[in-house]
Write an enzyme that holds these catalytic residues in place. Structure first.
Site, PDB file in Angstrom:
ATOM      1  N   GLY A   1       0.855  -1.178   0.000  1.00 56.06           N
ATOM      2  CA  GLY A   1       0.000   0.000   0.000  1.00 56.06           C
ATOM      3  C   GLY A   1       0.887   1.223   0.000  1.00 56.06           C
ATOM      4  N   GLU A   2       0.618   2.118   0.915  1.00 51.21           N
ATOM      5  CA  GLU A   2       1.427   3.330   1.019  1.00 51.21           C
ATOM      6  C   GLU A   2       2.063   3.291   2.408  1.00 51.21           C
ATOM      7  OE1 GLU A   2       3.328   6.366  -0.044  1.00 51.21           O
ATOM      8  OE2 GLU A   2       2.121   6.743   1.742  1.00 51.21           O
ATOM      9  N   SER A   3       3.364   3.067   2.434  1.00 53.06           N
ATOM     10  CA  SER A   3       3.991   2.775   3.730  1.00 53.06           C
ATOM     11  C   SER A   3       3.907   3.951   4.711  1.00 53.06           C
ATOM     12  CB  SER A   3       5.438   2.319   3.538  1.00 53.06           C
ATOM     13  OG  SER A   3       6.204   3.310   2.912  1.00 53.06           O
TER      14      SER A   3
ATOM     15  N   CYS B   1       5.862  -5.628   0.165  1.00 49.54           N
ATOM     16  CA  CYS B   1       6.020  -4.308  -0.462  1.00 49.54           C
ATOM     17  C   CYS B   1       6.061  -3.200   0.607  1.00 49.54           C
ATOM     18  CB  CYS B   1       4.918  -4.107  -1.499  1.00 49.54           C
ATOM     19  SG  CYS B   1       5.362  -2.875  -2.715  1.00 49.54           S
TER      20      CYS B   1
ATOM     21  N   ARG C   1      12.785   2.935  -0.840  1.00 49.84           N
ATOM     22  CA  ARG C   1      11.422   2.977  -1.387  1.00 49.84           C
ATOM     23  C   ARG C   1      11.472   3.182  -2.899  1.00 49.84           C
ATOM     24  NH1 ARG C   1       7.468   6.875   2.019  1.00 49.84           N
ATOM     25  NH2 ARG C   1       6.022   6.082   0.465  1.00 49.84           N
TER      26      ARG C   1
ATOM     27  N   ILE D   1       5.047  -3.450  -7.850  1.00 46.98           N
ATOM     28  CA  ILE D   1       4.273  -2.219  -8.018  1.00 46.98           C
ATOM     29  C   ILE D   1       4.913  -1.134  -7.151  1.00 46.98           C
ATOM     30  CG2 ILE D   1       1.989  -1.148  -7.804  1.00 46.98           C
ATOM     31  CD1 ILE D   1       0.837  -4.073  -7.854  1.00 46.98           C
ATOM     32  N   ARG D   2       5.586  -0.202  -7.773  1.00 47.65           N
ATOM     33  CA  ARG D   2       6.351   0.820  -7.022  1.00 47.65           C
ATOM     34  C   ARG D   2       7.102   0.140  -5.869  1.00 47.65           C
ATOM     35  NH1 ARG D   2       2.950   3.874  -4.436  1.00 47.65           N
ATOM     36  NH2 ARG D   2       1.193   2.576  -5.024  1.00 47.65           N
TER      37      ARG D   2
ATOM     38  N   HIS E   1       4.519  -8.508  -4.658  1.00 42.60           N
ATOM     39  CA  HIS E   1       3.190  -8.796  -4.095  1.00 42.60           C
ATOM     40  C   HIS E   1       2.834 -10.275  -4.310  1.00 42.60           C
ATOM     41  CE1 HIS E   1       1.453  -4.733  -3.245  1.00 42.60           C
ATOM     42  NE2 HIS E   1       2.472  -4.374  -3.992  1.00 42.60           N
TER      43      HIS E   1
ATOM     44  N   GLU F   1       0.546 -11.959  -3.156  1.00 44.04           N
ATOM     45  CA  GLU F   1      -0.903 -12.182  -3.172  1.00 44.04           C
ATOM     46  C   GLU F   1      -1.501 -11.932  -4.555  1.00 44.04           C
ATOM     47  OE1 GLU F   1       0.612  -9.562  -2.190  1.00 44.04           O
ATOM     48  OE2 GLU F   1      -0.585  -7.755  -2.483  1.00 44.04           O
TER      49      GLU F   1
HETATM   50  N1  GLN Z   1       5.859   2.629  -3.007  1.00 44.50           N
HETATM   51  C1  GLN Z   1       5.096   2.267  -1.850  1.00 44.50           C
HETATM   52  C2  GLN Z   1       5.728   2.859  -0.603  1.00 44.50           C
HETATM   53  O1  GLN Z   1       6.865   3.260  -0.620  1.00 44.50           O
HETATM   54  C3  GLN Z   1       4.992   0.755  -1.713  1.00 44.50           C
HETATM   55  C4  GLN Z   1       4.272   0.219  -2.908  1.00 44.50           C
HETATM   56  C5  GLN Z   1       3.443  -0.990  -2.631  1.00 44.50           C
HETATM   57  O2  GLN Z   1       3.271  -1.433  -1.502  1.00 44.50           O
HETATM   58  N2  GLN Z   1       2.864  -1.521  -3.677  1.00 44.50           N
HETATM   59  O3  GLN Z   1       5.078   2.927   0.380  1.00 44.50           O
END
Ligand code: GLN
Length: 195
Positions: free
Chosen positions: A48-50, A80, A111, A140-141, A178, A180
């Site tokens: 997600g968004e850490s 992630c 990150r 994903i990112r 990921h 999942e």
């Molecule tokens: N780029 C996100 C972060 O730094 C992590 C990306 C993800 O969990 N898919 O929080």
């Protein structure tokens, strides 16, 4: 014993669905507060968004308890953003946002190590603990483990393009990708084998 998925932000449902197939939906619990945390015997911190996940861990009074449990041997899988949350050290972006890290993994993370959203990709990854067949890593990112701070404690489970993307430190497991989202339950099964 029930398996928890931290449910404050991010790719929660995807983990719940993989786990439900493996252990039955009645044995999976989305964890949003202290009370729910006490009902599970293992926890997944999703992607997600850490920065947001870290803030909500603190706000929901979960941060200190997750940290204490992790130190006591409670199994935790971070994927992630979850990998970032588990790390001991972050990069300059982590410093700038002031996000609190759990410090359960003796690694330094970077990150967005593979670029931005448009640079998301899938690649076959060799993970020897899962057997010979490559595992499809969905990035994903994604972050990476930039440095292992304690080589005696941290086991590198996988690398991609010379970047460390999966590690284990005893009861703590983490991936930059990921698991999942790959349609392959082997990584979750590996985590469940630690529980
Ligand atoms: N780029 C996100 C972060 O730094 C992590 C990306 C993800 O969990 N898919 O929080």
């Amino acid at each position: 014993m029930r398996i928890g998925v931290l449910g404050v932000q991010g790719a929660i449902e995807e983990h719940v669905s993989v786990l439900s197939r493996l252990v039955g939906a009645e044995n999976v619990l989305v964890v949003r507060d202290r009370n729910e945390l006490e009902k599970v015997g293992a926890l997944i911190i999703p992607g997600g968004e850490s920065t947001t996940i870290s803030r909500l861990l603190v706000k929901n009074k979960l941060f200190a308890r997750v940290k204490a449990l992790g130190r006591e041997g409670f199994p935790i899988l971070g994927t992630c953003a979850g990998l970032i949350s588990l790390a001991k050290q972050g990069d300059e972006q982590v410093g700038r946002t002031g996000q609190k890290l759990l410090g359960l993994l003796d690694v330094k993370v970077k990150r967005n190590a593979f670029g931005r959203q448009k640079d998301s990709f899938e690649a076959p990854i060799n993970i020897s603990v899962l057997g010979e067949k490559p595992f499809t890593g969905v990035f994903i990112r994604a972050p990476m483990v930039e440095r292992v701070l304690d080589k005696g404690k941290v086991k590198i489970l996988a690398k991609f393009n010379n970047k460390t993307i999966a590690v284990q430190q005893g009861n703590i497991l983490a991936t930059a990708f990921h698991p999942e989202l790959s349609g392959d339950a082997r990584f979750h099964n590996y985590f469940l084998s630690m529980v």
